[in-house]
Design an enzyme around this catalytic site. Structure first.
Site, PDB file in Angstrom:
ATOM      1  N   GLU A   1       1.837   3.675   3.092  1.00  0.00           N
ATOM      2  CA  GLU A   1       2.365   3.087   4.320  1.00  0.00           C
ATOM      3  C   GLU A   1       3.890   3.111   4.293  1.00  0.00           C
ATOM      4  O   GLU A   1       4.556   2.077   4.208  1.00  0.00           O
ATOM      5  CB  GLU A   1       1.793   1.680   4.494  1.00  0.00           C
ATOM      6  CG  GLU A   1       0.272   1.698   4.618  1.00  0.00           C
ATOM      7  CD  GLU A   1      -0.368   0.319   4.619  1.00  0.00           C
ATOM      8  OE1 GLU A   1       0.365  -0.686   4.704  1.00  0.00           O
ATOM      9  OE2 GLU A   1      -1.613   0.232   4.532  1.00  0.00           O
TER      10      GLU A   1
ATOM     11  N   HIS B   1       2.924  -4.031   6.700  1.00  0.00           N
ATOM     12  CA  HIS B   1       1.954  -2.970   6.443  1.00  0.00           C
ATOM     13  C   HIS B   1       1.956  -1.978   7.611  1.00  0.00           C
ATOM     14  O   HIS B   1       2.735  -2.091   8.540  1.00  0.00           O
ATOM     15  CB  HIS B   1       0.540  -3.553   6.323  1.00  0.00           C
ATOM     16  CG  HIS B   1       0.337  -4.502   5.182  1.00  0.00           C
ATOM     17  ND1 HIS B   1      -0.615  -4.305   4.213  1.00  0.00           N
ATOM     18  CD2 HIS B   1       0.947  -5.662   4.856  1.00  0.00           C
ATOM     19  CE1 HIS B   1      -0.583  -5.294   3.337  1.00  0.00           C
ATOM     20  NE2 HIS B   1       0.362  -6.137   3.717  1.00  0.00           N
TER      21      HIS B   1
ATOM     22  N   GLU C   1       0.977  -5.279  10.853  1.00  0.00           N
ATOM     23  CA  GLU C   1       0.470  -3.908  10.774  1.00  0.00           C
ATOM     24  C   GLU C   1       1.232  -3.108  11.826  1.00  0.00           C
ATOM     25  O   GLU C   1       0.980  -3.230  13.027  1.00  0.00           O
ATOM     26  CB  GLU C   1      -1.040  -3.861  11.057  1.00  0.00           C
ATOM     27  CG  GLU C   1      -1.896  -4.667  10.085  1.00  0.00           C
ATOM     28  CD  GLU C   1      -2.192  -3.925   8.796  1.00  0.00           C
ATOM     29  OE1 GLU C   1      -1.711  -2.784   8.647  1.00  0.00           O
ATOM     30  OE2 GLU C   1      -2.904  -4.491   7.953  1.00  0.00           O
TER      31      GLU C   1
ATOM     32  N   ARG D   1      -3.207   4.989  -1.906  1.00  0.00           N
ATOM     33  CA  ARG D   1      -3.097   3.631  -1.386  1.00  0.00           C
ATOM     34  C   ARG D   1      -2.835   2.592  -2.476  1.00  0.00           C
ATOM     35  O   ARG D   1      -2.059   1.649  -2.282  1.00  0.00           O
ATOM     36  CB  ARG D   1      -4.403   3.282  -0.654  1.00  0.00           C
ATOM     37  CG  ARG D   1      -4.592   1.817  -0.281  1.00  0.00           C
ATOM     38  CD  ARG D   1      -5.988   1.629   0.298  1.00  0.00           C
ATOM     39  NE  ARG D   1      -6.340   0.228   0.478  1.00  0.00           N
ATOM     40  CZ  ARG D   1      -6.087  -0.479   1.567  1.00  0.00           C
ATOM     41  NH1 ARG D   1      -5.454   0.080   2.571  1.00  0.00           N
ATOM     42  NH2 ARG D   1      -6.454  -1.744   1.667  1.00  0.00           N
TER      43      ARG D   1
ATOM     44  N   HIS E   1       0.856  -1.185   0.000  1.00  0.00           N
ATOM     45  CA  HIS E   1       0.000   0.000   0.000  1.00  0.00           C
ATOM     46  C   HIS E   1       0.896   1.240   0.000  1.00  0.00           C
ATOM     47  O   HIS E   1       1.760   1.395   0.867  1.00  0.00           O
ATOM     48  CB  HIS E   1      -0.926   0.000   1.216  1.00  0.00           C
ATOM     49  CG  HIS E   1      -1.967  -1.070   1.158  1.00  0.00           C
ATOM     50  ND1 HIS E   1      -2.367  -1.779   2.272  1.00  0.00           N
ATOM     51  CD2 HIS E   1      -2.673  -1.560   0.114  1.00  0.00           C
ATOM     52  CE1 HIS E   1      -3.295  -2.664   1.909  1.00  0.00           C
ATOM     53  NE2 HIS E   1      -3.488  -2.546   0.608  1.00  0.00           N
TER      54      HIS E   1
END
Length: 453
Positions: free
Chosen positions: A187, A312, A386, A242, A184
């Protein structure tokens, strides 16, 4: 070197040291909202479907649930209206970000002050793609005995997708641990960690020759940026972009969420066929060349891949399969145990807390993710990380948090790698201790432990 720069220019990259955004977010705010009943949930879903708000967590209206935390960007032009409607419906909220543009401007302020130093790559700064390309060449040259650079494929905009292979020459076949970052575009902390990971592995190797034995069992394959086109666009045009940059038929919108484009119950839940959506799944599984490049590699090396890691942000989670169903992987209990140990190791570094579990349990339902696709291929260990943070800065994590984020993530990732290595190479377990004690602590402490042994 001049030849290399000319090649990059042909590929359409911007000149070095260009850091400006065409799209501005002046006055936009990020709100945290928790709906308490079905009517409030319905209202928030309607706001999202009408595009009055931009959902950041969850990423789609169907993911909004009672007592579930909602993070959403509100355009400055709609702030008064949306806040008034929230108040009218007794929807409590608090402001996570007062002005997104201020946060964006401050994030790369230090980049504007100092040009890129080709001799001393900074691992505590964000780097545009042209600098990451340069860094990969430097790493390859500086560690010729260990590092090779390989072409994985080409992006939609015909940019090369290179990965680094860290490998010690050996007469016997070895296994693979794969890591990709930056699927993405916005990020940025993810590619920063991939660079940090490479640095730590190589510095530990050179500091402690005993780690030779470890590299006779496993090779590392690291893809620093998967969504290269989107990443460049996030540096030049829209910091909050994104998706990829591929077009859609009969639409003014463009781009595909590459983490919805894999053949893992593709577009069945938590994804959209609407090209304007941030979770657009593409026209078919692996319709995007970036997803195809990763998928083809994994398929062709399937027997050798022990672990798939994809990095991520944000949310502070270690996700296991699956996102598209409540069912779990066949080795779910083992993956949870290893994930919990990784989260504990992470917390011990700087006190940051991570949750562990399947996306469908602790985050939201989604289909088409690379993590789930890898698990469906029967790769035993497949995790999504994440990274920081949990809402204060969202996708715009300041540079002064890069080091701490990478240090704690390194502790977690190496915990997983230790388990995978020891499970598959039981007779080589002492090697792992020698290697990763140097990574998690310091090279000096690693030598100390080695001497004790």
């Amino acid at each position: 070197m001049k030849r290399w720069i000319r090649c990059i220019s042909i590929l359409g990259l911007l000149p070095l040291f260009t850091h400006s955004f065409q799209i501005q977010y002046n006055g936009d705010q990020v709100l945290r909202i928790i709906p308490k009943d079905s009517e409030q949930v319905k209202f928030l879903k309607q706001l999202a479907e009408d595009e009055q708000i931009d959902l950041w967590r969850p990423q789609f209206p169907e993911g909004i649930q009672r007592q579930g935390e909602v993070h959403t960007r509100i355009p400055a032009s709609a702030l008064g209206t949306v806040k008034g409607e929230l108040k009218e419906r007794a929807l409590e909220y608090n402001v996570l970000t007062q002005n997104i543009q201020d946060l964006l401007d401050s994030q790369i302020k230090s980049e504007d002050k100092q040009p890129f130093n080709t001799r001393a790559h900074s691992y505590t700064k964000y780097h545009p793609m042209e600098e990451i390309y340069y860094w990969m060449d430097e790493i390859k040259e500086n560690y010729k005995e260990l590092v090779t650079k390989h072409l994985l494929g080409m992006t939609y905009q015909k940019r090369p997708m290179y990965y680094l292979k860290i490998s010690r020459k050996s007469d016997k076949p070895k296994k693979i641990i794969w890591m990709d970052c930056g699927i993405h575009a916005r990020e940025w902390i993810a590619p920063a960690f991939c660079q940090w990971f490479v640095k730590e592995v190589l510095e530990t190797y050179t500091a402690d020759p005993k780690t030779d034995r470890f590299f006779q069992n496993i090779d590392f394959y690291i893809l620093p940026v998967l969504n290269i086109d989107g990443y460049i666009y996030s540096w030049t045009t829209d910091r909050l972009w994104r998706k990829s940059m591929s077009p859609c038929d009969n639409s003014t919108c463009f781009g595909t969420d590459l983490n919805r484009n894999f053949d893992a119950k593709w577009c069945s839940i938590g994804a959209s066929r609407n090209c304007c959506s941030n979770i657009h799944c593409g026209s078919a599984p692996e319709s995007e060349p970036e997803a195809t490049a990763v998928a083809n590699f994994l398929r062709s090396h399937l027997r050798d891949i022990l672990c798939y890691l994809t990095i991520h942000s944000y949310g502070q989670l270690i996700l296991t399969p699956y996102g598209y169903t409540n069912e779990t992987a066949s080795n779910h209990e083992e993956m949870m145990s290893v994930g919990e140990k990784a989260a504990d190791a992470l917390q011990q570094k700087h006190g940051t807390k991570f949750k562990v579990g399947p996306s469908s349990w602790i985050l939201y339902y989604s289909s088409g993710s690379s993590r789930d696709w890898a698990a469906d291929l029967e790769i035993d260990f497949s995790y999504t990380f994440e990274l920081r943070d949990n809402g204060t800065y969202q996708f715009i994590l300041p540079e002064d948090q890069i080091q701490a984020t990478c240090e704690e993530t390194m502790a977690a990732v190496t915990t997983i790698i230790e388990h995978v290595h020891d499970k598959n190479f039981r007779n080589s377990a002492p090697t792992t201790v020698a290697l990763w004690s140097g990574v998690v602590t310091s090279c000096l402490f690693s030598r100390y432990l080695a001497n004790l042994l």
